[in-house]
Scaffold this motif. Structure first.
Motif, PDB file in Angstrom:
ATOM      1  N   THR A 240      67.616 139.371  35.179  1.00  0.00           N
ATOM      2  CA  THR A 240      68.355 138.974  36.374  1.00  0.00           C
ATOM      3  C   THR A 240      68.829 140.221  37.100  1.00  0.00           C
ATOM      4  OG1 THR A 240      69.065 136.909  35.357  1.00  0.00           O
ATOM      5  CG2 THR A 240      70.338 137.674  37.247  1.00  0.00           C
ATOM      6  N   THR A 241      68.517 140.274  38.399  1.00  0.00           N
ATOM      7  CA  THR A 241      68.896 141.403  39.231  1.00  0.00           C
ATOM      8  C   THR A 241      69.566 140.868  40.483  1.00  0.00           C
ATOM      9  OG1 THR A 241      66.916 142.566  38.457  1.00  0.00           O
ATOM     10  CG2 THR A 241      68.066 143.512  40.353  1.00  0.00           C
ATOM     11  N   VAL A 242      70.640 141.520  40.912  1.00  0.00           N
ATOM     12  CA  VAL A 242      71.340 141.124  42.130  1.00  0.00           C
ATOM     13  C   VAL A 242      71.077 142.187  43.187  1.00  0.00           C
ATOM     14  CG1 VAL A 242      73.562 140.544  43.182  1.00  0.00           C
ATOM     15  CG2 VAL A 242      73.118 139.946  40.781  1.00  0.00           C
ATOM     16  N   TYR A 243      70.621 141.713  44.349  1.00  0.00           N
ATOM     17  CA  TYR A 243      70.327 142.595  45.478  1.00  0.00           C
ATOM     18  C   TYR A 243      71.293 142.312  46.614  1.00  0.00           C
ATOM     19  CZ  TYR A 243      65.862 143.287  43.104  1.00  0.00           C
ATOM     20  OH  TYR A 243      64.892 143.585  42.182  1.00  0.00           O
ATOM     21  N   LYS A 244      71.519 143.289  47.448  1.00  0.00           N
ATOM     22  CA  LYS A 244      72.327 143.151  48.659  1.00  0.00           C
ATOM     23  C   LYS A 244      71.364 143.100  49.840  1.00  0.00           C
ATOM     24  CE  LYS A 244      76.666 143.243  50.086  1.00  0.00           C
ATOM     25  NZ  LYS A 244      77.636 142.261  49.687  1.00  0.00           N
ATOM     26  N   VAL A 245      71.503 142.042  50.672  1.00  0.00           N
ATOM     27  CA  VAL A 245      70.636 141.843  51.835  1.00  0.00           C
ATOM     28  C   VAL A 245      71.524 141.712  53.065  1.00  0.00           C
ATOM     29  CG1 VAL A 245      68.982 140.284  52.922  1.00  0.00           C
ATOM     30  CG2 VAL A 245      68.824 140.748  50.468  1.00  0.00           C
ATOM     31  N   SER A 246      71.202 142.440  54.132  1.00  0.00           N
ATOM     32  CA  SER A 246      71.991 142.339  55.355  1.00  0.00           C
ATOM     33  C   SER A 246      71.304 141.419  56.352  1.00  0.00           C
ATOM     34  CB  SER A 246      72.235 143.711  55.974  1.00  0.00           C
ATOM     35  OG  SER A 246      71.023 144.255  56.441  1.00  0.00           O
ATOM     36  N   GLY A 247      72.127 140.739  57.149  1.00  0.00           N
ATOM     37  CA  GLY A 247      71.626 139.910  58.222  1.00  0.00           C
ATOM     38  C   GLY A 247      71.667 138.413  57.981  1.00  0.00           C
ATOM     39  N   MET A 248      71.896 137.979  56.742  1.00  0.00           N
ATOM     40  CA  MET A 248      71.956 136.543  56.475  1.00  0.00           C
ATOM     41  C   MET A 248      73.277 135.982  56.998  1.00  0.00           C
ATOM     42  SD  MET A 248      70.405 136.016  52.636  1.00  0.00           S
ATOM     43  CE  MET A 248      71.780 136.831  51.813  1.00  0.00           C
ATOM     44  N   THR A 249      73.202 134.861  57.739  1.00  0.00           N
ATOM     45  CA  THR A 249      74.416 134.262  58.300  1.00  0.00           C
ATOM     46  C   THR A 249      74.608 132.798  57.946  1.00  0.00           C
ATOM     47  OG1 THR A 249      73.267 133.721  60.350  1.00  0.00           O
ATOM     48  CG2 THR A 249      74.411 135.852  60.276  1.00  0.00           C
ATOM     49  N   CYS A 250      73.557 132.138  57.412  1.00  0.00           N
ATOM     50  CA  CYS A 250      73.680 130.693  57.179  1.00  0.00           C
ATOM     51  C   CYS A 250      72.685 130.224  56.116  1.00  0.00           C
ATOM     52  CB  CYS A 250      73.443 129.929  58.474  1.00  0.00           C
ATOM     53  SG  CYS A 250      71.742 130.065  59.080  1.00  0.00           S
ATOM     54  N   GLY A 251      72.675 128.935  55.888  1.00  0.00           N
ATOM     55  CA  GLY A 251      71.791 128.340  54.898  1.00  0.00           C
ATOM     56  C   GLY A 251      70.313 128.528  55.216  1.00  0.00           C
ATOM     57  N   HIS A 252      69.965 128.506  56.496  1.00  0.00           N
ATOM     58  CA  HIS A 252      68.567 128.741  56.873  1.00  0.00           C
ATOM     59  C   HIS A 252      68.151 130.143  56.456  1.00  0.00           C
ATOM     60  CE1 HIS A 252      65.342 130.074  59.582  1.00  0.00           C
ATOM     61  NE2 HIS A 252      64.880 128.861  59.385  1.00  0.00           N
ATOM     62  N   CYS A 253      69.024 131.103  56.663  1.00  0.00           N
ATOM     63  CA  CYS A 253      68.758 132.486  56.273  1.00  0.00           C
ATOM     64  C   CYS A 253      68.560 132.579  54.756  1.00  0.00           C
ATOM     65  CB  CYS A 253      69.917 133.396  56.674  1.00  0.00           C
ATOM     66  SG  CYS A 253      70.303 133.423  58.426  1.00  0.00           S
ATOM     67  N   GLU A 254      69.449 131.930  54.029  1.00  0.00           N
ATOM     68  CA  GLU A 254      69.354 131.915  52.568  1.00  0.00           C
ATOM     69  C   GLU A 254      68.003 131.353  52.125  1.00  0.00           C
ATOM     70  OE1 GLU A 254      74.108 131.126  51.751  1.00  0.00           O
ATOM     71  OE2 GLU A 254      72.722 129.417  51.829  1.00  0.00           O
ATOM     72  N   GLY A 255      67.586 130.271  52.757  1.00  0.00           N
ATOM     73  CA  GLY A 255      66.322 129.635  52.410  1.00  0.00           C
ATOM     74  C   GLY A 255      65.125 130.521  52.707  1.00  0.00           C
ATOM     75  N   ALA A 256      65.158 131.203  53.846  1.00  0.00           N
ATOM     76  CA  ALA A 256      64.050 132.080  54.228  1.00  0.00           C
ATOM     77  C   ALA A 256      63.901 133.233  53.237  1.00  0.00           C
ATOM     78  CB  ALA A 256      64.263 132.620  55.640  1.00  0.00           C
ATOM     79  N   VAL A 257      65.012 133.848  52.861  1.00  0.00           N
ATOM     80  CA  VAL A 257      64.985 134.956  51.903  1.00  0.00           C
ATOM     81  C   VAL A 257      64.541 134.450  50.532  1.00  0.00           C
ATOM     82  CG1 VAL A 257      66.419 136.632  50.663  1.00  0.00           C
ATOM     83  CG2 VAL A 257      66.652 136.371  53.139  1.00  0.00           C
ATOM     84  N   SER A 258      65.084 133.313  50.112  1.00  0.00           N
ATOM     85  CA  SER A 258      64.729 132.738  48.806  1.00  0.00           C
ATOM     86  C   SER A 258      63.245 132.413  48.732  1.00  0.00           C
ATOM     87  CB  SER A 258      65.557 131.480  48.532  1.00  0.00           C
ATOM     88  OG  SER A 258      66.910 131.808  48.378  1.00  0.00           O
TER      89      SER A 258
END
Length: 98
Positions: free
Chosen positions: A31-49
């Motif tokens: 398990t690795t945790v990354y920091k991502v900039s630019g996500m603002t909402c659930g749609h963003c979360e889904g796109a990255v995921s």
């Protein structure tokens, strides 16, 4: 792809904590945790995921826009450049490991 740079949010429909189906993966793997900039909402979360989840060996992804953190579980350590490319493909920027 939606342009996230022109407004405070990339879309009008927000969700929370987008995740791939990986309940069984929580018991094993890296398990690795990354920091991502630019996500603002659930749609963003889904796109990255979605993009990170397509990397070979990834068994679970949880992205949280509020914190900018993306938790990735995989069968082995991932190449950070592959993660960076996936985040870039989704339209966001990988800052690095959290």
């Amino acid at each position: 792809m939606t342009d996230q740079t022109t407004s405070g949010s990339c879309c009008g429909s927000c969700g929370s904590g987008a995740a791939t189906d990986g309940a069984q993966a929580a018991d094993a793997g890296v398990t690795t945790v990354y920091k991502v900039s630019g996500m603002t909402c659930g749609h963003c979360e889904g796109a990255v995921s979605k993009e990170i989840g397509a990397i070979d060996g990834v068994t679970a992804v949880t992205a949280v826009a509020k914190t900018g953190e993306v938790t990735v579980t995989s069968t082995a350590s991932l190449d950070e450049e592959a993660v960076r490319a996936a985040v870039d493909e989704a339209g966001y920027e990988l800052v690095g490991r959290a």
